[in-house]
Design a protein around this motif. Structure first.
Motif, mmCIF file in Angstrom:
data_model
loop_
_atom_site.group_PDB
_atom_site.id
_atom_site.type_symbol
_atom_site.label_atom_id
_atom_site.label_comp_id
_atom_site.label_asym_id
_atom_site.label_seq_id
_atom_site.Cartn_x
_atom_site.Cartn_y
_atom_site.Cartn_z
ATOM 1 N N TYR A 198 3.661 -41.488 -52.308
ATOM 2 C CA TYR A 198 3.358 -42.918 -52.251
ATOM 3 C C TYR A 198 2.461 -43.198 -51.055
ATOM 4 N N GLU A 199 1.376 -43.902 -51.266
ATOM 5 C CA GLU A 199 0.453 -44.203 -50.176
ATOM 6 C C GLU A 199 0.967 -45.306 -49.261
ATOM 7 N N ASP A 200 1.968 -46.063 -49.708
ATOM 8 C CA ASP A 200 2.493 -47.157 -48.884
ATOM 9 C C ASP A 200 3.734 -46.747 -48.102
ATOM 10 N N ARG A 201 4.100 -45.476 -48.166
ATOM 11 C CA ARG A 201 5.365 -45.028 -47.595
ATOM 12 C C ARG A 201 5.208 -44.492 -46.173
ATOM 13 N N ILE A 202 6.090 -44.972 -45.292
ATOM 14 C CA ILE A 202 6.269 -44.398 -43.959
ATOM 15 C C ILE A 202 7.494 -43.490 -44.011
ATOM 16 N N ILE A 203 7.393 -42.293 -43.455
ATOM 17 C CA ILE A 203 8.515 -41.359 -43.444
ATOM 18 C C ILE A 203 8.895 -41.096 -41.989
ATOM 19 N N LEU A 204 10.091 -41.528 -41.622
ATOM 20 C CA LEU A 204 10.596 -41.375 -40.261
ATOM 21 C C LEU A 204 11.625 -40.249 -40.224
ATOM 22 N N PHE A 205 11.449 -39.322 -39.289
ATOM 23 C CA PHE A 205 12.368 -38.200 -39.124
ATOM 24 C C PHE A 205 13.137 -38.370 -37.818
ATOM 25 N N ASP A 206 14.448 -38.548 -37.924
ATOM 26 C CA ASP A 206 15.298 -38.550 -36.729
ATOM 27 C C ASP A 206 15.599 -37.099 -36.391
ATOM 28 N N SER A 207 14.969 -36.615 -35.314
ATOM 29 C CA SER A 207 14.984 -35.187 -34.984
ATOM 30 C C SER A 207 16.002 -34.889 -33.889
ATOM 31 N N PRO A 208 16.429 -33.634 -33.739
ATOM 32 C CA PRO A 208 17.267 -33.268 -32.590
ATOM 33 C C PRO A 208 16.480 -33.408 -31.283
ATOM 34 N N PRO A 209 17.179 -33.465 -30.156
ATOM 35 C CA PRO A 209 16.489 -33.460 -28.857
ATOM 36 C C PRO A 209 15.704 -32.164 -28.673
ATOM 37 N N LEU A 210 14.560 -32.262 -28.039
ATOM 38 C CA LEU A 210 13.657 -31.113 -27.926
ATOM 39 C C LEU A 210 14.233 -29.973 -27.107
ATOM 40 N N LEU A 211 15.016 -30.272 -26.082
ATOM 41 C CA LEU A 211 15.532 -29.217 -25.217
ATOM 42 C C LEU A 211 16.933 -28.754 -25.627
ATOM 43 N N ALA A 249 11.525 -36.575 -14.661
ATOM 44 C CA ALA A 249 10.162 -36.412 -15.167
ATOM 45 C C ALA A 249 9.883 -34.952 -15.526
ATOM 46 N N SER A 250 10.419 -34.021 -14.750
ATOM 47 C CA SER A 250 10.197 -32.600 -15.033
ATOM 48 C C SER A 250 10.809 -32.203 -16.382
ATOM 49 N N THR A 251 11.921 -32.824 -16.728
ATOM 50 C CA THR A 251 12.566 -32.545 -18.015
ATOM 51 C C THR A 251 11.703 -33.058 -19.161
ATOM 52 N N VAL A 252 11.146 -34.261 -18.986
ATOM 53 C CA VAL A 252 10.265 -34.823 -20.011
ATOM 54 C C VAL A 252 9.038 -33.939 -20.194
ATOM 55 N N GLU A 253 8.486 -33.473 -19.087
ATOM 56 C CA GLU A 253 7.286 -32.626 -19.162
ATOM 57 C C GLU A 253 7.585 -31.317 -19.892
ATOM 58 N N HIS A 272 5.927 -30.084 -23.844
ATOM 59 C CA HIS A 272 5.187 -28.858 -24.168
ATOM 60 C C HIS A 272 5.466 -28.395 -25.597
ATOM 61 N N GLN A 273 6.607 -28.771 -26.144
ATOM 62 C CA GLN A 273 6.924 -28.386 -27.517
ATOM 63 C C GLN A 273 6.167 -29.231 -28.545
ATOM 64 N N LEU A 274 5.470 -30.253 -28.084
ATOM 65 C CA LEU A 274 4.770 -31.161 -28.986
ATOM 66 C C LEU A 274 3.261 -30.945 -28.979
ATOM 67 N N ASP A 275 2.828 -29.800 -28.472
ATOM 68 C CA ASP A 275 1.391 -29.542 -28.384
ATOM 69 C C ASP A 275 0.717 -29.537 -29.754
ATOM 70 N N SER A 276 1.473 -29.241 -30.805
ATOM 71 C CA SER A 276 0.875 -29.169 -32.139
ATOM 72 C C SER A 276 0.584 -30.546 -32.723
ATOM 73 N N CYS A 277 1.135 -31.586 -32.126
ATOM 74 C CA CYS A 277 0.958 -32.947 -32.643
ATOM 75 C C CYS A 277 -0.012 -33.702 -31.752
ATOM 76 N N GLY A 278 -1.080 -34.230 -32.338
ATOM 77 C CA GLY A 278 -2.131 -34.872 -31.553
ATOM 78 C C GLY A 278 -1.787 -36.246 -31.039
ATOM 79 N N VAL A 279 -0.814 -36.926 -31.646
ATOM 80 C CA VAL A 279 -0.465 -38.288 -31.233
ATOM 81 C C VAL A 279 1.007 -38.317 -30.858
ATOM 82 N N VAL A 280 1.281 -38.448 -29.554
ATOM 83 C CA VAL A 280 2.639 -38.543 -29.048
ATOM 84 C C VAL A 280 2.747 -39.841 -28.262
#
Length: 298
Positions: free
Chosen positions: A207-220, A246-250, A254-262
Motif C-alpha cells: 500500500y502506498e499510503d501505509r506507514i510501517i512502524l517497528f518497535d525495536s529492542p534497545p540497540l545495546l 552521551a557516550s552510550t548514545v554514541e 554506530h549500529q545505525l550507520d546503514s540507515c541514512g536518516v536517524v
C-alpha cells in the motif's frame, strides 16, 4: 510470487467470494474501495482499551486535545514529510519504514512507538501498521490492552503461517498491529535473512499510503535492532534526558550507520533542556535529523 500473494491465494481458496450486483458496483462507496486483490485478509480483530491508554498517559483517539497529542503531532510531521514528500525528490528511500529504538531499556521507545502509531492513524488518507519487533520482550499488545500469541517470528519461521493469519485489526480506524509472535532462539539470524527482507518489502510495497512502524529492542541490549535497521528508511532514536550518557548514545548510534536518516527524540526532559523542539505540559520531545542531539543526555 510474494509471501503476501501466496497468503492471499490461500485465503481466497478457503473463503467464498461474495457476489456484487451492478447497483452495488455503481455506488461511489464501491468505486472508492481498493481492488480485492490488494486486500490483506485479517483473521482477527482486537479492541484497544482506551481507559488503559488513558491510565498510561498515551494518546486516546477521540479525546479532546492533550499535551501528549500535541507533542506527537509535532514529532510525526518530519517523519511523514520524509515518507510522503510532495515531490519524489523530497522523499527518503523507503521512508515509510520507520524503526523506533533506544540505547538502553526503559527510555520510552514503546511509549513513543504507540503514540506515533495512534497519532499517524489520525492522518487523512494514511494507514499504519505497528510491528512489535522486540521479539525477546514484546510490549505492544500489553501496552494497548489486549493479548496476542502468533506474530512476526511465526511468519518468518513457520511456512504454513502467513501474514494475514497474524495481523490484528484494531478498533482504531486505520491502525493494524503485527505482534512479535513466539520467541525463537535464532531471532537475529532470522531477522537478517532473505525471508525477512522479502517480508518487509512486501509490507512496504503493498500500500502506498501505509506507514510501517517497528518497535525495536534497545540497540545495546541485543544485536537484533542493528540487523533490523538495514531494512529501514528512517530511525527514531529515543534518548532519556538526565539518564543516558552521551557516550552510550554514541555507541548505540554506530549500529545505525546503514540507515541514512536517524532522528532523535529527547524524552522526559525538564523545561530549558532541548534541541530546538517544543515544550508542552511536562514532557519535552525534540527531533533532529542525521545526528545525535547537540545537548547530551546525562
Amino acid at each position: 510470487m510474494s509471501i503476501i500473494e501466496k497468503a492471499l491465494d490461500k485465503n481466497r481458496a478457503r473463503q467464498p467470494v461474495p457476489e456484487t450486483t451492478a447497483e452495488q458496483a455503481a455506488t461511489p462507496e464501491a468505486a472508492a474501495r481498493e481492488p480485492e486483490r490488494w486486500r490483506e485478509p485479517v483473521s482477527q480483530e482486537v479492541s484497544i482499551d482506551f481507559a488503559w491508554l488513558r491510565k498510561q498517559g498515551l494518546i486516546v483517539p477521540g479525546d479532546q486535545r492533550s499535551s501528549v497529542a500535541e507533542e506527537f503531532r509535532m514529532m510525526k510531521r518530519p517523519l511523514l514529510n520524509n515518507a510522503f514528500g510532495r515531490h519524489a525528490a523530497m522523499r527518503v528511500p523507503k521512508g515509510r519504514l520507520i524503526m523506533i529504538t533506544s540505547s538502553l531499556p526503559g527510555e520510552g521507545k514503546t511509549f513513543t512507538s504507540v503514540n506515533l502509531a495512534l497519532s499517524m492513524a489520525m492522518e487523512l488518507e494514511r494507514t499504519v501498521l505497528l510491528v512489535d519487533a522486540d521479539v525477546s520482550r514484546p510490549a505492544i499488545p500489553r501496552t494497548l490492552g489486549f493479548h496476542a500469541d502468533l506474530g512476526l517470528m511465526d511468519v518468518l519461521s513457520e511456512p504454513d503461517i502467513q501474514i494475514p493469519d497474524v495481523l490484528l485489526r484494531t478498533n482504531v480506524e486505520n491502525l493494524t498491529v503485527l505482534p512479535a509472535g513466539r520467541p525463537h532462539g535464532r531471532s537475529t539470524e532470522i531477522l537478517a535473512s532473505d525471508v525477512m527482507r522479502d517480508l518487509v518489502d512486501d509490507l512496504h510495497d503493498r500500500y502506498e499510503d501505509r506507514i510501517i512502524l517497528f518497535d525495536s529492542p534497545p540497540l545495546l541490549a541485543t544485536s537484533e535492532p542493528g540487523v533490523l535497521a538495514t531494512h529501514m528508511g528512517q530511525v527514531v532514536m529515543v534518548v532519556e534526558a538526565d539518564r543516558t550518557p552521551a557516550s552510550t548514545v554514541e555507541r548505540a548510534m554506530h549500529q545505525l550507520d546503514s540507515c541514512g536518516v536517524v532522528l532523535t527524540s529527547l524524552n522526559r526532559a525538564t523545561p530549558g533542556i532541548g534541541i530546538g523542539g517544543q515544550y508542552y505540559g511536562g514532557s519535552y520531545y525534540g527531533i533532529e535529523r542525521d545526528h545525535v542531539a547537540d545537548t547530551p543526555a546525562r
